[in-house]
Design an enzyme around this catalytic site. Structure first.
Site, PDB file in Angstrom:
ATOM      1  CB  CYS A 116      14.803 -75.370  16.372  1.00 24.32           C
ATOM      2  SG  CYS A 116      16.748 -75.002  15.759  1.00 24.32           S
ATOM      3  CB  CYS A 156      18.002 -77.218  12.121  1.00 25.75           C
ATOM      4  SG  CYS A 156      17.865 -77.194  13.810  1.00 25.75           S
ATOM      5  CG  ASP A 205     -25.184-104.526   3.849  1.00 24.65           C
ATOM      6  OD1 ASP A 205     -25.819-105.399   4.947  1.00 24.65           O
ATOM      7  OD2 ASP A 205     -24.905-103.364   4.343  1.00 24.65           O
ATOM      8  CG  ASP A 260     -20.878-100.032   5.243  1.00 24.73           C
ATOM      9  OD1 ASP A 260     -20.228-100.843   5.549  1.00 24.73           O
ATOM     10  OD2 ASP A 260     -21.903 -99.295   5.762  1.00 24.73           O
ATOM     11  CG  ASP A 297     -21.105-104.415   5.787  1.00 26.21           C
ATOM     12  OD1 ASP A 297     -22.152-104.351   6.728  1.00 26.21           O
ATOM     13  OD2 ASP A 297     -21.030-103.952   4.835  1.00 26.21           O
TER      14      ASP A 297
END
Lengths: 118, 745
Positions: free
Chosen positions: B15, B18, B431, B631, B635
């Site tokens: 918390c 702490c 591509d 990309d 692909d």
């Protein structure tokens, strides 16, 4: 006579060197979920076995100032780590493949082994 | 006083209180300047004076309040690591200076040729013993320490060879000095060889010193990348701006960036605009203009405007962190070419020890008199000349420099194996859409008929398309804005004719826009545009015909445009003997139009997304090493199937997963650079390995004395140590030369 002694000592020396360095028996320590490897003049334990598919924390603690050992390379796991002197460096391994994987210091002089078991 | 900042994990926090408790406890330690604990990352960052504060003090401060500090499990902060290295280097430097200084006197008093000029004191064997002893056991202690530790593990390394070699020389010399009578009884001159022991130690330590300095240069790139990370962020929380450490930034934080600031994490701009220099991360040399909705990446520099962005990726998720991780992984991987060197070096030292013993026996039994002396000196020479380090350093240093150089220019290489395969590429498949081309259509032609102007055509079309998300509609609107063909007209009775186009009323005029068929079906004559339609269609362009009140008014043609770097990249690849192939889902005609523009002759058209992988495999079946450039998202299977998958212009996890090489700078010329980098790196590795193997294969036999029967040549151990010290430095320096190699167009 002295030559004979030198020849015999030489042969013994060569055989001893071969036996001492190249015929040592390997002891594999199996790690459950974590294991510590002390880096001092080599890796201790030199051979560890870890389970496949589960994460094992392998902690290296380098106690040897020799610059040869300042890096550890686990090539199959794509890990190259600096090992600062007297510092624990933990590497988490989750191997997906069983087999024997060698690791070494940065210059490939000191070797250790990781056996991944099913 | 040495200020150090250390970050370590803290276990057991749950918390916010702490956090405060631990911070308070740490701050109480004398010498701690600041302590910041982060609950989200479970880490504490402490700034302290290392002369006053120890790790134990930090640990107990944390454990006293009920938590656990994992200080020793963390790698020391970079500052501390650097400090330790510097200390090590300066200690080594002192040892080098002292041993060469003392060794120099010994050499002066004993080396043939020099000895006549030396004062009597240095010729005295007892003085030589006195000078050589600190060198042997103080400066040379690290060889002994290494040897003892290795022997416990039944392993041996360089230290073992140097320790045995110099001990033999020193031991013999000490024996000669203390008990000369015994040596003389053997009809040998009582001559010590302290110069061999001292100078060898001095030179090998000198070699180690230079090697350590050079080796630091091999990891410079990754250090630079780590150094790029921003330290603070100007976060807006509850309407207030505050500088916080970058580790405290959480997802969704709004961050203000002013001109000249470093962008702290990845995010998306929510207000403002600016020109951003991303070159340090992506290698993209020209600053990019960004505005609301655009992504920004951490570590980039804001050049001009002020903007606010929302943090979308923090910590290890940022692009920079991913790049660092990838480069670290690549540098940790092993290249297949290294295998032989690995096998050899694991047997090397024991083999050299056996050869040294053999050399001693051979010279003692068969050598000329004084046989013992020849046997000893040649044995020492064998032990000293052998250099396993050069073999061990040959590949990894080149891989480290190569992958680092790539990362600096936006070329991320997944592992050493990819770098090795890339130099064998014989065919590259690109591509088309989004890789060779921009991936979005642009208006290329506007043709007006009758009394209409190009501006009219654009204005009418844009008015119809304004609400559409269709890529062609976006292109028309963009072009209209560029040509300032505004204002757009209000439309009425809008109707979409599925697959064919749109009809609507503008200022009472009946407008049709779309395919030729739409116009023909509505009895509008398109004969006048016949030639234009044919020409544009043949060029692979998409057309939108516009009719106003039953008459053809004009045509807008749009096409995906090729990236400016595409032609140059394709030309360079072809020039280097690589076949370039284009893969596209489009029809042959559209594909051909693009291919012609960039100079590609082999086109694989109408390939469905699922078939790309098969096409790659078909080219592989021709016996070629194939790279696929895509990309990385659509692909992925084809990238994985290729010998080398190259993902363009993206830093996403998916792309990095699938690709062997990721190019984050969107420049197609980087494909050429990546291959050039691979070739240069492999050349360096081969040179290094050749040198390392040839050195040992040639010089070990020379040290053993194989040239002695023919030419009387023996290797003085001092020269052996010079050769040994320079051999590993030359390998590392050769790898560093990669930094200066030109790999860019």
């Amino acid at each position: 006579m002295d030559k004979l002694i030198v020849i015999i000592s030489g042969i013994i020396g060569i055989l001893f060197t071969y036996w001492f360095f190249l015929m040592k028996r390997e002891r594999t320590i199996s790690a459950n979920s974590e294991i510590e490897i002390i880096v001092e003049g080599g890796y201790s334990p030199e051979s560890i076995s870890i389970p496949k598919g589960r994460t094992t924390k392998v902690t290296f603690l380098r106690k040897d100032p020799s610059s040869c050992l300042e890096e550890v390379v686990l090539g199959d796991f794509k890990i190259r780590r600096q090992l600062p002197l007297n510092q624990k460096v933990t590497i988490e391994l989750t191997p997906q493949q069983a087999g024997e994987f060698k690791y070494s210091c940065g210059m490939g002089m000191y070797h250790g082994k990781i056996r991944v078991t099913d | 006083m040495a200020h150090i900042k250390k970050t370590f994990s803290v276990k057991g926090m749950h918390c916010a209180s702490c956090v405060l408790t631990i911070e308070k406890s740490l701050k109480k330690i004398e010498g701690v300047n600041s302590a910041i604990v982060n609950l989200a990352t479970e880490k504490a960052t402490v700034d302290y004076d290392s002369d006053k504060v120890t790790d134990q003090a930090l640990e107990s401060a944390v454990s006293n309040v009920g938590y656990e500090a994992l200080i020793r499990e963390e790698i020391h902060s970079e500052d501390e690591e650097k400090l330790r290295k510097l200390k090590e280097l300066s200690a080594l430097k002192i040892k080098v200076i002292v041993s060469l200084f003392l060794g120099g006197f010994v050499l002066w008093g004993s080396f043939p040729g020099l000895v006549n000029t030396a004062p009597a004191i240095f010729k005295n064997f007892w003085i030589q013993l006195l000078l050589a002893t600190p060198v042997q056991f103080w400066a040379g202690w690290e060889f002994y320490r290494g040897t003892i530790k290795s022997l416990k593990h039944r392993t041996a390394n360089m230290d073992t060879l140097v320790a045995i070699g110099t001990t033999v020389a020193y031991g013999y010399s000490a024996f000669v000095t203390m008990l000369p009578g015994i040596i003389e009884k053997l009809n040998m001159e009582a001559m010590p060889y302290f110069d061999v022991a001292t100078i060898v130690i001095g030179l090998i330590l000198l070699g180690r010193y230079f090697e350590a300095k050079a080796k630091a240069g091999t990891s410079e790139a990754i250090k630079k990348l780590i150094g790029l990370q921003a330290k603070t962020a100007r976060v807006i929380r509850d309407g207030k701006e505050a500088d916080v450490p970058v580790t405290d930034v959480v997802l969704g934080d709004l961050i203000r960036v002013r001109p000249g600031d470093k962008i702290p994490v990845d995010g998306i701009i929510v207000s403002g605009e600016s020109s951003i220099d991303e070159s340090m991360v992506t290698g993209e040399s020209i600053p990019v203009d960004k505005t609301i909705g655009d992504n920004v990446i951490g570590a980039a520099i804001n050049k001009s405007g002020t903007f606010t962005f929302k943090a979308t990726k923090i910590g290890s998720e940022t692009m920079l962190a991913q790049i660092i991780k990838l480069v670290q992984e690549a540098q940790g991987s092993k290249a297949p070419i290294q295998r032989l060197a690995d096998i050899v070096s694991s047997y090397f030292v024991p083999a050299v020890i056996m050869l040294a013993i053999g050399t001693f026996v051979f010279w003692y039994v068969l050598g000329p008199e004084p046989a013992l002396l020849y046997a000893l000196l040649n044995t020492v020479a064998v032990l000293i000349i052998a250099c396993p380090c050069a073999m061990g350093l040959a590949t990894p240093t080149a891989i480290m420099v190569g992958t680092g150089k790539g990362a600096e220019h936006g070329i991320l290489i997944r592992d050493a194996e990819s770098l090795e395969i890339a130099h064998k590429i014989k065919a590259i498949v690109f591509d088309k859409t989004g890789t060779l081309t921009e991936g979005k259509p642009k208006v290329t032609d506007v043709i007006a008929y009758d009394s209409f102007t190009e501006q009219d055509i654009l204005r009418y079309e844009a008015s119809l398309e304004v609400g559409s998300a269709h890529p062609l509609a976006r292109a028309i609107i963009e072009e209209t804005e560029i040509r300032k063909a505004l204002p757009l007209e209000p439309i009425e009775k809008f109707e979409s004719v599925a697959g064919y186009g749109i009809k609507a009323l503008i200022q009472g005029k009946q407008i049709y826009a779309g395919k030729e068929k739409l116009l023909n079906d509505n009895n509008i004559d398109t004969q006048i545009a016949k030639n234009d339609i044919e020409r544009l269609t043949r060029a692979g362009k998409t057309l939108s015909l516009l009719a106003v009140d039953g008459k053809l008014a004009g045509i807008i043609a749009a096409a995906d445009t090729v990236k400016p770097s595409a032609k140059e990249a394709v030309e360079a690849l072809k020039k280097s003997g690589i076949e370039v192939v284009m893969l596209t889902g489009d029809n042959e005609r559209t594909g051909k139009a693009i291919a012609e523009q960039v100079g590609i002759t082999r086109i694989l058209a109408e390939v469905l997304p699922g078939e790309k992988e098969t096409e790659v495999k078909k080219i592989q079946a021709e016996g070629k090493t194939v790279a696929m450039v895509g990309d990385g998202i659509n692909d992925a299977p084809a990238l994985a199937a290729a010998d080398i998958g190259i993902a363009m212009g993206t830093g996403t996890d998916v792309a990095i997963e699938a690709a062997d090489i990721t190019l984050i700078n969107k420049d197609l010329r980087s494909v050429v650079s990546a291959i050039a980098l691979s070739k240069e790196t492999m050349r360096t590795i081969k040179q290094n390995l050749f040198w390392a193997f040839a050195y040992n294969i040639i010089l070990i036999p020379v040290a053993m004395g194989v040239l002695y029967p023919l030419w009387g040549i023996l290797l003085n151990p001092i020269f052996a140590s010079v050769a040994m010290a320079t051999s590993s430095i030359s390998v590392v320096s050769n790898s560093l030369r990669l930094k200066t190699k030109k790999i860019y167009l």
